[in-house]
Design an enzyme around this catalytic site. Structure first.
Site, PDB file in Angstrom:
ATOM      1  N   ASN A 100       2.057   1.274 -13.877  1.00  0.00           N
ATOM      2  CA  ASN A 100       1.766   0.555 -12.645  1.00  0.00           C
ATOM      3  C   ASN A 100       1.444  -0.898 -12.992  1.00  0.00           C
ATOM      4  O   ASN A 100       0.561  -1.164 -13.799  1.00  0.00           O
ATOM      5  CB  ASN A 100       0.586   1.217 -11.921  1.00  0.00           C
ATOM      6  CG  ASN A 100       0.277   0.554 -10.587  1.00  0.00           C
ATOM      7  OD1 ASN A 100      -0.263  -0.545 -10.536  1.00  0.00           O
ATOM      8  ND2 ASN A 100       0.613   1.241  -9.502  1.00  0.00           N
ATOM      9  N   CYS A 131      -1.700  -4.088  -3.147  1.00  0.00           N
ATOM     10  CA  CYS A 131      -3.143  -3.957  -3.355  1.00  0.00           C
ATOM     11  C   CYS A 131      -3.901  -4.820  -2.352  1.00  0.00           C
ATOM     12  O   CYS A 131      -3.711  -6.039  -2.313  1.00  0.00           O
ATOM     13  CB  CYS A 131      -3.526  -4.367  -4.775  1.00  0.00           C
ATOM     14  SG  CYS A 131      -5.302  -4.233  -5.075  1.00  0.00           S
ATOM     15  N   THR A 194      -3.523   2.035  -0.046  1.00  0.00           N
ATOM     16  CA  THR A 194      -4.667   2.221   0.848  1.00  0.00           C
ATOM     17  C   THR A 194      -4.566   1.380   2.118  1.00  0.00           C
ATOM     18  O   THR A 194      -3.944   0.317   2.136  1.00  0.00           O
ATOM     19  CB  THR A 194      -5.975   1.859   0.120  1.00  0.00           C
ATOM     20  OG1 THR A 194      -5.850   0.527  -0.404  1.00  0.00           O
ATOM     21  CG2 THR A 194      -6.250   2.827  -1.004  1.00  0.00           C
TER      22      THR A 194
END
Length: 303
Positions: A100, A131, A194
């Site tokens: 990643n 992110c 997220t």
């Protein structure tokens, strides 16, 4: 006897279970608890060009049915990942691993992927353009088709290994961004990262997390993740790695029916370090319960 094997860009996995980046370190920490070779693979801690201390604390907060984190890509930088982390991993994990990578400019992504590309243990790159916890990069690349395409195109030029672009759910049209990545040579899509969230302390009347906002993960986000995997499956022809609130073998089956070829387990690893192992052990029983002999047969089966 059921068959749990799946294939991601030409590499066969014993099962579709992949611990998600940021929840499994560089693997060897979990290898002290169980044999991590039972995993399909795992995505190691988000790696950047330079070392990062991450965001100030507090940077984790519990929520109902989930958690917020604003760790901020804390990592030792790509040079130390190559010289220190990967040699330790090689001693305990004997399968290809997913790297990643993240960055704050397109050149950062290019540098990090190029440096890691010659590492024999890396099977795939998971390029994180989603992110929500860093400033001046991260999610900003994943919020428009044009920016996502730019990163994909640049990374594609410097590696022959499969690249999976990790997308943000904090957008209006996830399918158009996935299609832009596919058009520029992405081998697959990872989603979702997220959701952006916040908690406020009633006593101090200030945000609980020093960063103010954080990435919201856990079981509460699963319906959003399943919906987005379903939409992207209809939009692209490349494989999808689904994630978001996975904590049971039933969740894995649901994501695969939506269109995922493999499934990442994130926050559940932070609650129970044996979560991924236990899901793998439970998967054959759940497959038999629902009359599934071969997992590849159900990919996209809800469409």
């Amino acid at each position: 006897m059921v068959n749990t094997k799946v294939t991601l860009s030409g590499i066969e996995l014993d099962n579709p279970i992949i611990p998600a980046s940021g929840t499994f370190g560089f693997g060897y920490e979990f290898a002290e608890l169980y044999d991590i070779n039972c995993l399909g693979t795992f995505s190691f801690k988000g790696t950047t060009k330079d070392p990062r201390f991450g965001n100030p604390t507090p940077r984790i907060a519990e929520t109902a049915s989930g958690m917020l984190n604003a760790v901020g890509l804390q990592n030792p930088g790509v040079e130390k990942v190559i010289s220190e982390e990967l040699p330790k991993l090689k001693k305990c994990f004997h399968k290809p691993v997913m790297a990643n990578v993240s960055g704050f400019a397109v050149d950062d992504y290019v540098y990090t992927v190029e440096r890691l590309s010659d590492e024999s243990q890396i099977g795939w790159f998971e390029v994180n353009i989603s992110c929500p916890n860093v400033h001046g990069g991260g999610m900003s690349f994943g919020t428009t088709p044009e920016a996502a395409a730019e990163v994909t195109r640049a990374v594609r030029r410097v590696t022959t290994k499969p690249i999976y672009i990790k997308l943000s759910p904090n957008v209006a049209d996830i399918a158009s961004i996935a299609k832009a990545c596919e058009a520029e040579g992405a081998d697959g899509i990872s989603l979702i990262n997220t959701l952006l969230g916040m908690r406020i302390d009633l006593k101090t009347r200030k945000p609980v997390i020093a960063n103010k906002t954080g990435g919201f993960s856990g079981p509460a986000i699963k319906p959003v993740a399943v919906r987005m995997v379903y939409q992207v499956f209809d939009a692209v022809k490349i494989p999808i790695i689904g994630m978001g609130g996975v904590s049971t073998a039933e969740d894995v089956i649901e994501f695969m029916l939506a269109g995922a070829t493999a499934v990442q387990v994130g926050a559940a690893n932070l609650i129970d370090p044996f979560a991924s192992r236990d899901i793998i052990n439970e998967l054959p029983r759940v497959m038999e319960k629902y009359g599934i002999n071969n997992l590849t047969d159900i990919i996209g089966g809800a469409h």
